[in-house]
Design a protein around this motif. Structure first.
Motif: not given
Ligand SMILES: Cc1cc2nc3c(=O)[nH]c(=O)nc-3n(C[C@H](O)[C@H](O)[C@H](O)COP(=O)(O)O)c2cc1C
Length: 100
Positions: A39-45, A75-79
């Motif tokens: 999953t990838v949560p996103m707020i950039g919209f 996934p890449r390892p967490r720093d």
């Molecule tokens: C609440 C929230 C909002 C996020 N919004 C975005 C976004 O708008 N665009 C984006 O590229 N990543 C966003 N991220 C980060 C991605 O969900 C994701 O964590 C990031 O791409 C790194 O992935 P990884 O942690 O699996 O490496 C958001 C994360 C969170 C927790």
């Protein structure tokens, strides 16, 4: 009781919507992970554009978008991950931390 609690309190209603959507999002992420999906949560919209696209009624707010799919690669390892005693505090924010 619920009507009295929320009626006319726009900020409280909005806060509650954000809280509920955040909890639902995390639950969705955990359920997806449990089934082997990423999953990838996103707020950039643009929330107005999303509302228009999905024909949302004014009492719905798009809190976050969630991509769900199959991961292509590991996934890449967490720093760095904060230790639990730094993140979870007992009683006060400067209280002792929960031991990991
Ligand atoms: C609440 C929230 C909002 C996020 N919004 C975005 C976004 O708008 N665009 C984006 O590229 N990543 C966003 N991220 C980060 C991605 O969900 C994701 O964590 C990031 O791409 C790194 O992935 P990884 O942690 O699996 O490496 C958001 C994360 C969170 C927790």
């Amino acid at each position: 009781m619920i009507k009295n609690f929320y009626d006319g309190k726009d900020q409280l209603q909005r806060d509650e919507a954000i809280r509920s959507a955040s909890l639902a999002s995390m639950t969705l992420m955990l359920a997806a992970h449990n089934r082997g999906w990423a999953t990838v949560p996103m707020i950039g919209f643009d929330p107005n554009a999303v509302s228009k696209l999905l024909n949302l009624q004014p009492n719905y707010i798009p809190v976050m978008l969630m991509a769900v799919g199959f991961r292509k690669e590991a996934p890449r390892p967490r720093d760095y991950r904060r230790p639990i005693e730094e993140v979870v505090k007992i009683n006060t924010l400067d209280g002792s931390g929960l031991k990991g």
